[in-house]
Write an enzyme that holds these catalytic residues in place. Structure first.
Site, mmCIF file in Angstrom:
data_model
loop_
_atom_site.group_PDB
_atom_site.id
_atom_site.type_symbol
_atom_site.label_atom_id
_atom_site.label_comp_id
_atom_site.label_asym_id
_atom_site.label_seq_id
_atom_site.Cartn_x
_atom_site.Cartn_y
_atom_site.Cartn_z
ATOM 1 N N LYS A 187 0.876 -1.176 0.000
ATOM 2 C CA LYS A 187 0.000 0.000 0.000
ATOM 3 C C LYS A 187 0.916 1.229 0.000
ATOM 4 O O LYS A 187 1.420 1.645 1.033
ATOM 5 C CB LYS A 187 -0.881 -0.028 1.267
ATOM 6 C CG LYS A 187 -2.245 0.635 1.123
ATOM 7 C CD LYS A 187 -2.201 2.111 0.810
ATOM 8 C CE LYS A 187 -1.891 2.945 2.038
ATOM 9 N NZ LYS A 187 -1.657 4.372 1.680
ATOM 10 N N SER A 241 4.839 7.790 10.438
ATOM 11 C CA SER A 241 4.862 8.561 11.680
ATOM 12 C C SER A 241 4.665 7.656 12.894
ATOM 13 O O SER A 241 4.041 6.595 12.798
ATOM 14 C CB SER A 241 3.762 9.622 11.641
ATOM 15 O OG SER A 241 2.506 9.008 11.547
ATOM 16 N N THR A 242 5.165 8.094 14.025
ATOM 17 C CA THR A 242 5.010 7.319 15.251
ATOM 18 C C THR A 242 3.540 7.181 15.626
ATOM 19 O O THR A 242 3.096 6.112 16.051
ATOM 20 C CB THR A 242 5.838 7.956 16.395
ATOM 21 O OG1 THR A 242 7.221 7.801 16.063
ATOM 22 C CG2 THR A 242 5.588 7.276 17.736
ATOM 23 N N GLU A 262 9.101 1.245 11.426
ATOM 24 C CA GLU A 262 10.183 2.229 11.276
ATOM 25 C C GLU A 262 9.528 3.595 11.391
ATOM 26 O O GLU A 262 8.865 4.048 10.462
ATOM 27 C CB GLU A 262 10.852 2.097 9.906
ATOM 28 C CG GLU A 262 11.417 0.731 9.613
ATOM 29 C CD GLU A 262 12.523 0.338 10.564
ATOM 30 O OE1 GLU A 262 13.178 1.235 11.122
ATOM 31 O OE2 GLU A 262 12.711 -0.867 10.769
ATOM 32 N N CYS A 296 13.629 10.470 7.955
ATOM 33 C CA CYS A 296 13.379 10.075 9.349
ATOM 34 C C CYS A 296 14.641 10.172 10.193
ATOM 35 O O CYS A 296 14.557 10.392 11.389
ATOM 36 C CB CYS A 296 12.742 8.704 9.444
ATOM 37 S SG CYS A 296 13.138 7.628 8.100
ATOM 38 N N GLU A 393 9.301 15.839 15.944
ATOM 39 C CA GLU A 393 9.806 15.627 14.584
ATOM 40 C C GLU A 393 9.122 16.616 13.642
ATOM 41 O O GLU A 393 7.904 16.598 13.486
ATOM 42 C CB GLU A 393 9.515 14.192 14.128
ATOM 43 C CG GLU A 393 10.022 13.932 12.719
ATOM 44 C CD GLU A 393 9.807 12.507 12.233
ATOM 45 O OE1 GLU A 393 8.662 12.022 12.263
ATOM 46 O OE2 GLU A 393 10.798 11.873 11.811
HETATM 47 P P1 NAI Z 1 1.600 8.386 7.997
HETATM 48 O O1 NAI Z 1 2.484 7.673 8.946
HETATM 49 O O2 NAI Z 1 0.202 8.625 8.425
HETATM 50 O O3 NAI Z 1 1.548 7.595 6.602
HETATM 51 C C1 NAI Z 1 2.451 6.595 6.190
HETATM 52 C C2 NAI Z 1 1.703 5.482 5.480
HETATM 53 O O4 NAI Z 1 0.750 4.902 6.373
HETATM 54 C C3 NAI Z 1 0.886 5.934 4.264
HETATM 55 O O5 NAI Z 1 0.954 4.931 3.264
HETATM 56 C C4 NAI Z 1 -0.514 6.043 4.824
HETATM 57 O O6 NAI Z 1 -1.508 5.904 3.837
HETATM 58 C C5 NAI Z 1 -0.545 4.881 5.792
HETATM 59 N N1 NAI Z 1 -1.524 5.009 6.877
HETATM 60 C C6 NAI Z 1 -1.996 6.146 7.462
HETATM 61 N N2 NAI Z 1 -2.870 5.843 8.439
HETATM 62 C C7 NAI Z 1 -2.969 4.497 8.487
HETATM 63 C C8 NAI Z 1 -3.712 3.589 9.295
HETATM 64 N N3 NAI Z 1 -4.535 4.016 10.249
HETATM 65 N N4 NAI Z 1 -3.569 2.268 9.080
HETATM 66 C C9 NAI Z 1 -2.726 1.824 8.132
HETATM 67 N N5 NAI Z 1 -2.008 2.625 7.325
HETATM 68 C C10 NAI Z 1 -2.116 3.956 7.509
HETATM 69 O O7 NAI Z 1 2.331 9.705 7.620
HETATM 70 P P2 NAI Z 1 1.757 11.034 6.937
HETATM 71 O O8 NAI Z 1 0.403 11.388 7.455
HETATM 72 O O9 NAI Z 1 1.900 10.908 5.491
HETATM 73 O O10 NAI Z 1 2.805 12.084 7.507
HETATM 74 C C11 NAI Z 1 2.619 12.623 8.797
HETATM 75 C C12 NAI Z 1 3.932 12.815 9.497
HETATM 76 O O11 NAI Z 1 4.573 11.575 9.690
HETATM 77 C C13 NAI Z 1 4.939 13.625 8.730
HETATM 78 O O12 NAI Z 1 4.700 14.978 8.890
HETATM 79 C C14 NAI Z 1 6.220 13.170 9.348
HETATM 80 O O13 NAI Z 1 6.478 13.892 10.517
HETATM 81 C C15 NAI Z 1 5.973 11.742 9.700
HETATM 82 N N6 NAI Z 1 6.538 10.786 8.751
HETATM 83 C C16 NAI Z 1 7.642 10.104 9.130
HETATM 84 C C17 NAI Z 1 8.233 9.214 8.275
HETATM 85 C C18 NAI Z 1 9.433 8.478 8.679
HETATM 86 O O14 NAI Z 1 10.049 7.824 7.846
HETATM 87 N N7 NAI Z 1 9.819 8.506 9.925
HETATM 88 C C19 NAI Z 1 7.730 8.991 6.911
HETATM 89 C C20 NAI Z 1 6.527 9.735 6.619
HETATM 90 C C21 NAI Z 1 5.983 10.603 7.520
#
Ligand code: NAI
Ligand code: MG
Length: 491
Positions: A187, A241-242, A262, A296, A393
């Site tokens: 996904k 995100s965490t 991660e 990250c 973050e």
């Molecule tokens: P997110 O963590 O919500 O999204 C990452 C993935 O998870 C996407 O494919 C999303 O569709 C999926 N997802 C979202 N909610 C879900 C759920 N309830 N169940 C299963 N899958 C789900 O990150 P988002 O909203 O794109 O970004 C928000 C913040 O997260 C950013 O501002 C950043 O601070 C952080 N982030 C950190 C990352 C890292 O590598 N540490 C990578 C991306 C975002």
């Protein structure tokens, strides 16, 4: 923004779900729009999968796994051949993959071409070789028994991908999963699905048996959550995100899924006074501003020994002021736009909060233009631990700098975070460097370098940065396989 003449453009095609080696529409027929972050204009229309489509994809992956004859029970060397072929196809299609990743995420074309695509090909090459080296053990036990362990694939795995390194983070999960004989449903992030969809095309071209690799594009709350809830999914590998990681963990508990998470970071980059200042200024800037800080492991907390603090931040601010983002399709560009308007707004809010909490803005701090999501590389000094910009973050080009007195103060400040993903140490004193490396609570420590990765090197977090490791054999043993103990009576 027009693309410069020396970057070849490619048609965006195959924007549908990929199940059983075919591109298909979502059951609802709905689509969602993605945006080019350099122009803020619509880029593509992508099939919007949800629970119903996840059910179809999981059934395909389950059938391919349970049948076993074409995949999960074949030899490692046979699976390795497919992975090697995919690696070659990635290199062969480098220009198109790089282009798609650039227009989707805003990464400079020089980086997608020279880093993203070669690294992705290397990850598949590494796991092509790993596939035939996954071994159990014979274990001496009390009594007259012959005991051994079998390493078996985990099963059907859901892979949930973020938008900051779509191709690389997908490749780490896909290649490791397939290498061990699992089948997958991927996904991708709703912000950046294009490179994964292109990868699906290459997977089909490699001749991978149908059902082994499937992609469902869609939103996290619908498609992502359905994957986490699905009783026929054995594990979820997630980067993001965490807070989303926590939600996934809660939901996955109902079906007792194995998890690889991660998550976020607030990594300390620690500069001792004995380092070469000019070189380290350059590297500290790269550690935070690489990929516009949407990393990250970004070196987002710069801790500087007090005797060189003022000179260091002055040079750093001057360097940041010279780093001007531009059109990511221009081969000369080193810094692109942030990936989405949501991310841009989040970064602007953190900059406002840094100012209102009393940090000193040394460089940047503003959006550039209104046509894309460009933001200036930003440096704050006089940051205190109680401020939001010291602990949360930001995931953007915003650096918080702080000073430390001595070694012990560096250790204390480095570990003053809920996160534990990475850390950097800059010193010529090897004893100090290795002693500090041991004291830092983080999954990766870089000494006199930063943001280095290799398919062979385990990567992941301590504390709230998550658990289990990606890359290397570590990922295979910790997550992508399970152990079966076999007892044979010899009495
Ligand atoms: P997110 O963590 O919500 O999204 C990452 C993935 O998870 C996407 O494919 C999303 O569709 C999926 N997802 C979202 N909610 C879900 C759920 N309830 N169940 C299963 N899958 C789900 O990150 P988002 O909203 O794109 O970004 C928000 C913040 O997260 C950013 O501002 C950043 O601070 C952080 N982030 C950190 C990352 C890292 O590598 N540490 C990578 C991306 C975002
Ligand atoms: Mg986009």
């Amino acid at each position: 923004m027009d693309s410069p003449a020396n970057v070849k453009t490619f048609e965006i095609k195959n924007t549908k779900l990929f199940i059983n080696n075919n591109y298909i529409d979502s059951i609802s027929g709905r689509k969602f729009e993605t945006i080019n972050p350099a122009t803020a204009k619509p880029l593509s229309q992508i099939a919007e999968g949800d629970k119903a489509d996840i059910d179809v994809a999981v059934a395909a992956a389950r059938k391919a796994f349970d049948d076993g004859s074409k995949w999960s029970k074949t030899s490692g060397s046979r699976r390795g051949k497919y992975l090697w072929k995919i690696s070659e196809l990635i290199s062969k299609n480098a220009d198109e993959l790089a282009y798609l990743e650039t227009i989707d995420c805003g990464k400079p074309i020089s980086e997608t071409k020279n880093i993203e695509v070669p690294v992705t090909a290397d990850i598949f090459a590494y796991y092509a070789g790993a596939a035939s080296k996954i071994e159990g053990e014979t274990i001496p036990v009390n009594g007259n028994y012959f005991n051994y362990t079998l390493r078996e694939p985990l099963g059907v795995i859901g892979l949930i991908i973020p938008w900051n390194f779509p191709l690389i983070t997908a490749a780490r999960k896909i290649a490791a999963a397939l290498s061990a004989g699992n089948t997958v449903v991927v996904k991708p992030s709703e912000f950046t699905p294009l490179s994964t969809l292109k990868l699906a095309e290459l997977v089909a071209e490699s001749g991978l048996p149908e059902g082994v690799f499937n992609v469902v594009t869609g939103y996290g709350k619908t498609a992502g959550a359905a994957l986490v809830d699905h009783p026929d999914i054995d594990g979820i590998a997630f980067t993001g995100s965490t807070s989303t990681g926590q939600e996934i963990m809660r939901n996955a508990s109902l079906t007792m899924k194995r998890l690889s998470l991660e998550l976020g970071g607030k990594s300390p980059n620690i500069i001792f006074a004995d380092t070469d200042i000019d070189t380290t200024v350059k590297m500290a800037a790269a550690a935070i501003f690489y990929n516009k800080g949407e990393v990250c492991t970004a070196g987002s907390r710069l801790l500087i020994e007090e005797t060189i603090h003022d000179e260091f931040i002055e040079k750093l601010a001057a360097r940041a002021a010279k780093m001007v983002p531009g059109d990511p399709l221009n081969p000369e560009t080193k810094l692109g736009p942030l990936t989405s308007d949501i991310q841009l707004n989040k970064v602007m809010q953190y900059v406002a909060s840094g100012k209102s909490e009393g940090a000193k803005l040394l460089a940047g701090g503003n959006r550039i233009g209104n046509d894309g999501y460009f933001f200036q590389p930003t440096v704050f000094s006089q940051v205190e631990q109680k401020m939001k910009i010291a602990t949360e973050e930001i995931f953007g080009p915003v650096l918080s700098t702080m000073r430390f007195k001595d070694f012990d103060d560096a250790v204390l400040k480095a570990n003053q975070t809920y996160y534990g993903l990475a850390a950097g140490i800059w010193t010529r004193d090897i004893k100090k460097a290795h002693t500090l490396a041991k004291k830092i609570k983080a999954g990766t420590v870089w000494i006199n370098t930063y943001n280095m990765y290799d398919a062979a090197m385990p990567y992941g977090g301590y504390k709230m940065s998550g658990f289990t490791r990606e890359c290397g054999m570590e990922a295979i043993y910790e997550f992508y396989t399970q152990v079966k103990s076999v007892w044979v009576d010899l009495n």
